[in-house]
Design a protein around this motif. Structure first.
Motif, PDB file in Angstrom:
ATOM      1  N   GLU A 423       0.817  -1.210   0.000  1.00  0.00           N
ATOM      2  CA  GLU A 423       0.000   0.000   0.000  1.00  0.00           C
ATOM      3  C   GLU A 423       0.853   1.263   0.000  1.00  0.00           C
ATOM      4  O   GLU A 423       0.335   2.366   0.196  1.00  0.00           O
ATOM      5  CB  GLU A 423      -0.939  -0.009   1.200  1.00  0.00           C
ATOM      6  CG  GLU A 423      -1.961  -1.149   1.148  1.00  0.00           C
ATOM      7  CD  GLU A 423      -2.980  -1.069   2.267  1.00  0.00           C
ATOM      8  OE1 GLU A 423      -2.913  -0.106   3.052  1.00  0.00           O
ATOM      9  OE2 GLU A 423      -3.844  -1.949   2.325  1.00  0.00           O
ATOM     10  N   MET A 424       2.151   1.115  -0.219  1.00  0.00           N
ATOM     11  CA  MET A 424       3.079   2.245  -0.320  1.00  0.00           C
ATOM     12  C   MET A 424       3.033   3.125   0.927  1.00  0.00           C
ATOM     13  O   MET A 424       3.085   4.355   0.859  1.00  0.00           O
ATOM     14  CB  MET A 424       2.771   3.087  -1.569  1.00  0.00           C
ATOM     15  CG  MET A 424       2.750   2.305  -2.859  1.00  0.00           C
ATOM     16  SD  MET A 424       4.361   1.540  -3.191  1.00  0.00           S
ATOM     17  CE  MET A 424       5.308   2.993  -3.633  1.00  0.00           C
ATOM     18  N   LYS A 425       2.908   2.506   2.076  1.00  0.00           N
ATOM     19  CA  LYS A 425       2.850   3.256   3.331  1.00  0.00           C
ATOM     20  C   LYS A 425       4.214   3.381   4.002  1.00  0.00           C
ATOM     21  O   LYS A 425       4.340   4.072   5.005  1.00  0.00           O
ATOM     22  CB  LYS A 425       1.862   2.597   4.294  1.00  0.00           C
ATOM     23  CG  LYS A 425       0.409   2.768   3.880  1.00  0.00           C
ATOM     24  CD  LYS A 425      -0.523   2.178   4.922  1.00  0.00           C
ATOM     25  CE  LYS A 425      -1.984   2.390   4.534  1.00  0.00           C
ATOM     26  NZ  LYS A 425      -2.904   1.786   5.526  1.00  0.00           N
ATOM     27  N   ILE A 426       5.205   2.682   3.463  1.00  0.00           N
ATOM     28  CA  ILE A 426       6.543   2.760   4.051  1.00  0.00           C
ATOM     29  C   ILE A 426       7.218   4.029   3.552  1.00  0.00           C
ATOM     30  O   ILE A 426       7.308   4.273   2.349  1.00  0.00           O
ATOM     31  CB  ILE A 426       7.392   1.532   3.683  1.00  0.00           C
ATOM     32  CG1 ILE A 426       6.771   0.258   4.274  1.00  0.00           C
ATOM     33  CG2 ILE A 426       8.817   1.702   4.182  1.00  0.00           C
ATOM     34  CD1 ILE A 426       7.492  -1.009   3.893  1.00  0.00           C
ATOM     35  N   ILE A 427       7.698   4.851   4.462  1.00  0.00           N
ATOM     36  CA  ILE A 427       8.400   6.085   4.106  1.00  0.00           C
ATOM     37  C   ILE A 427       9.828   5.966   4.621  1.00  0.00           C
ATOM     38  O   ILE A 427      10.058   5.679   5.795  1.00  0.00           O
ATOM     39  CB  ILE A 427       7.709   7.316   4.723  1.00  0.00           C
ATOM     40  CG1 ILE A 427       6.285   7.450   4.180  1.00  0.00           C
ATOM     41  CG2 ILE A 427       8.508   8.582   4.435  1.00  0.00           C
ATOM     42  CD1 ILE A 427       5.473   8.529   4.860  1.00  0.00           C
ATOM     43  N   LEU A 428      10.772   6.174   3.720  1.00  0.00           N
ATOM     44  CA  LEU A 428      12.180   6.085   4.108  1.00  0.00           C
ATOM     45  C   LEU A 428      12.588   7.329   4.898  1.00  0.00           C
ATOM     46  O   LEU A 428      12.277   8.452   4.506  1.00  0.00           O
ATOM     47  CB  LEU A 428      13.061   5.950   2.863  1.00  0.00           C
ATOM     48  CG  LEU A 428      12.847   4.689   2.015  1.00  0.00           C
ATOM     49  CD1 LEU A 428      13.773   4.701   0.815  1.00  0.00           C
ATOM     50  CD2 LEU A 428      13.058   3.426   2.837  1.00  0.00           C
TER      51      LEU A 428
END
Length: 723
Positions: A423-428
């Motif tokens: 869900e593209m919820k990981i933020i670097l």
């Protein structure tokens, strides 16, 4: 001073405008240059004949530039013989062709020549001034100081000629600075001559004679015959106005002695014939153009007949096509109706998919929360029992229970991680780090697993890799931990090597290749791409290798999040190599911050801690953990009890469960802050930290720790807040 512009040699250099035929262009240049030379030698008939040739060539080639130059030269010759009307006619033609070119200097000089005709040939001095003014405007736009000076002198002389003395003086004064700065004898002669003329008209006789004598001396010394003649005429007129007939006649005689003897009757007849021939050539050209147009018209008529036949055929074809199109429209309408129905079904399916995705996320989040809550109790109690019963006979069973609980927690964490990645919820989170240091930490962390299987674990970091990379070291460690753990798990009594090599540096970015190689059992060729799929566990060897089947899928998602690539090469019974290519920015120096060694912080005084927790097992676990540190622990079951307790008792730390009956941890924290209590609040939650962190800050919660947590993590957070 009559300034005549022939525009031959100078424009040839400064205006490179090639016609349709380059050879014709060069030929016209040569002919005009020769014609100009003949003109200055007063060989007017020869100059006129050469100009006529250039006109013919230029008309055929539609060369506007050379047409303008040729007509200008022809006009100059006719005005030389006082053929004013014909000269003006040719000058106007020259100007009309010059207007078609993009050359302001060409227009400037032809306009000035027309002004000369109107003034010096006594046609209309006021009109001459108008043309001079136009050419002066062009000279100023070109910032040509020489032309500005000469044209200003012509305008001044014209005004003096019609007794507009002060208007003329304005233009004389305007070029004073130019005369003083430049050694231009021609301009200086005219300047002194016109000052003398102005002074004479103002009855300043001594001053007038002084300027006239200056002009005469300079013209004589520079052999400027034409200008000397003009000065003699002007000084003669001056003495005549002052009734000094002797001197007036003297200077008239001197002026007459300088006049050139031209055989006018014979030459007039010849140039008249040439003029007629030029006009005939123009008429011939125009007639040929008319004939050409007629031929083109006839050709168009013939072509139009063919076109009409073609149109008739096209109409028939179009009618056929219209019929086919009509049939296609009927079919298309039917298909569109079917597509509309299918599209509506797709929209509904998409909505269902989106709803299912939301439900899936909510389900995973809820299930993980509900699983973490009892796991906190299981893991916590197991740890406590192991600590308190290290010598018991059932210690191995307790460790098995501990391992199973931790495995279940790892499964939950993997499920959440893969869901976040999808869900593209990981933020670097980018921050400076040292790659070699991080790999050393991983090496130390996994040395136990390596030793357990009898493996040798080595790392090799390229010294060329910048010391201070910028990136998310936590996610990078997650990638490496997964890959190295897999290598160790599937290798027995072998070698596992991790190497990092610098590929290239572009600007402030470095490209790094990380290799994780093992000498383990390897992977079959047909299974090497499947290993990156979710829940896939390839049975690479007979044996039971535990795992969720999500590790490599998570690794691939994280690598892609870094903007990198991952690939695998393997041979059965020889080993496997994973290659990861990543790029990082780097900096020369890490900003220095005051660092505190949290492990060395020891709270000497006994802390009072309020635990707000509704789950009885969790209460027991949390209390046991805190008592290991000799903290005083007070437990309440809900937010209202916590608020009542805080009214009578001061605490150093509040541990606040988020999910509670009656009033949750958020609202309780908000009410605590509204009552003026600044005691640090640590939220205890089974939800992902990223899901609650932002909301927690809004309600005054100081920090968040995720259940189940290790005692060390909790003590570290408490020490940090207290110090």
């Amino acid at each position: 001073m009559k300034i005549l512009f022939l525009l031959i040699t100078f424009l040839k250099v400064t205006f490179l405008c090639y016609s349709q035929n380059e050879n014709a262009y060069q030929n016209s240049e040569q002919l005009l240059e020769e014609a100009g030379r003949l003109y200055y030698e007063q060989k007017y008939i020869e100059a006129l004949n050469l100009s006529k040739k250039v006109l013919s060539n230029s008309l055929l080639n539609e060369d506007d530039y050379h047409l303008a130059l040729s007509y200008n030269l022809v006009a100059s010759i006719y005005t030389e013989f006082s053929q004013t009307e014909r000269g003006l006619n040719f000058y106007n033609k020259a100007l009309s062709y010059a207007e078609k070119t993009d050359n302001d200097k060409l227009r400037l000089w032809i306009t000035s020549n027309i002004g000369n005709v109107y003034y010096y040939n006594d046609v209309d001095i006021n009109k001459g001034i108008q043309y001079y003014t136009q050419s002066l405007h062009l000279a100023k736009s070109l910032k040509d100081s020489l032309q500005i000076a000469f044209i200003s002198l012509n305008i001044a002389n014209a005004y003096l000629e019609i007794d507009k003395v002060e208007e003329g003086k304005v233009y004389i004064d305007a070029i004073k600075e130019y005369i003083e700065k430049h050694d231009n004898n021609e301009a200086k002669i005219s300047y002194f001559d016109y000052l003398g003329k102005y002074s004479s008209l103002k009855n300043k006789n001594a001053e007038a004679e002084k300027y006239f004598i200056k002009a005469i001396n300079l013209a004589s010394s520079t052999n400027a015959v034409q200008q000397l003649k003009d000065v003699y005429k002007n000084i003669a007129y001056h003495y005549e106005r002052n009734h000094n007939k002797v001197k007036a006649n003297k200077y008239k005689a001197l002026a007459k002695s300088l006049e050139t003897n031209i055989e006018v009757p014979h030459k007039l007849q010849t140039i008249e014939q040439v003029a007629i021939q030029i006009e005939l050539d123009e008429y011939k050209y125009q007639f040929e153009q008319i004939e050409l147009k007629n031929e083109l018209q006839n050709q168009k008529i013939r072509e139009s007949r063919i076109v009409m036949i073609g149109i008739f055929i096209i109409i028939i074809v179009l009618l056929i096509l219209i019929y086919i199109l009509f049939q296609n429209i009927k079919i298309r309408k039917k298909k569109n109706a079917e597509l509309f129905v299918a599209n509506q079904e797709l929209i509904k399916a998409q909505k269902r998919t989106e709803e299912n995705s939301i439900l899936k996320s909510q389900f995973i989040s809820t299930v993980s929360h509900e699983l973490r809550t009892p796991l906190y109790g299981v893991i916590g109690l197991t740890n406590i029992i192991i600590e308190e019963n290290k010598n018991e006979n059932n210690l191995e069973n307790l460790k098995s229970l501990q391992f199973s609980a931790q495995y279940l927690l790892a499964l939950i964490n993997d499920l959440l991680e893969i869901n976040k990645a999808e869900e593209m919820k990981i933020i670097l989170n980018n921050a400076p780090f040292n790659l070699k240091d991080e790999m050393e930490i991983i090496n130390n962390s996994l040395s136990f697993i390596a030793n357990h299987n009898g493996n040798t674990l080595t790392i090799d970091v390229d010294d060329e890799i910048p010391k201070n990379l910028v990136g998310d070291k936590l996610r990078l460690s997650q990638i490496l931990m997964n890959l190295i753990s897999n290598a160790l798990k599937f290798t027995e009594k072998g070698q596992v090597k991790i190497s990092a090599n610098l590929i290239k540096i572009i600007d402030n970015q470095c490209f790094i290749e990380i290799l994780v190689s093992d000498t383990g059992i390897g992977i079959k060729a047909e299974n090497q791409q499947k290993i990156f799929d979710k829940f896939v566990q390839i049975n690479r060897k007979q044996g039971d290798y535990q795992g969720t089947g999500l590790g490599l899928s998570i690794v691939k998602k994280l690598v892609e999040l870094f903007g990198g690539t991952i690939s695998v090469s393997s041979k059965e019974n020889e080993g496997t190599t994973f290659k990861v290519n990543l790029k990082f920015e780097f900096i020369d120096q890490v900003p220095v911050h005051e660092s505190i060694n949290i492990l060395q912080m020891i709270t000497e005084r006994q802390l009072q801690i309020l635990v707000v927790e509704d789950n009885m097992i969790n209460q027991i676990v949390t209390k046991k953990i805190l008592e290991r540190k000799n903290y005083q622990c007070t437990i309440v079951e809900n937010g209202f009890e916590a608020l009542d307790k805080l009214k009578t008792t001061s605490f150093d730390i509040i541990l606040m469960d988020i999910n509670m009956p009656k009033i949750d941890g958020y609202e309780t924290s908000k009410l605590v802050r509204e009552s003026g209590i600044e005691t640090p609040i640590i939220a205890l939650t089974a939800f992902e930290k990223s899901e609650v962190e932002a909301k927690s800050a809004q309600y005054g919660i100081t920090d968040v720790i995720m259940k189940p947590f290790t005692p060390e993590a909790l003590f570290e957070m408490i020490d940090k807040l207290m110090n």
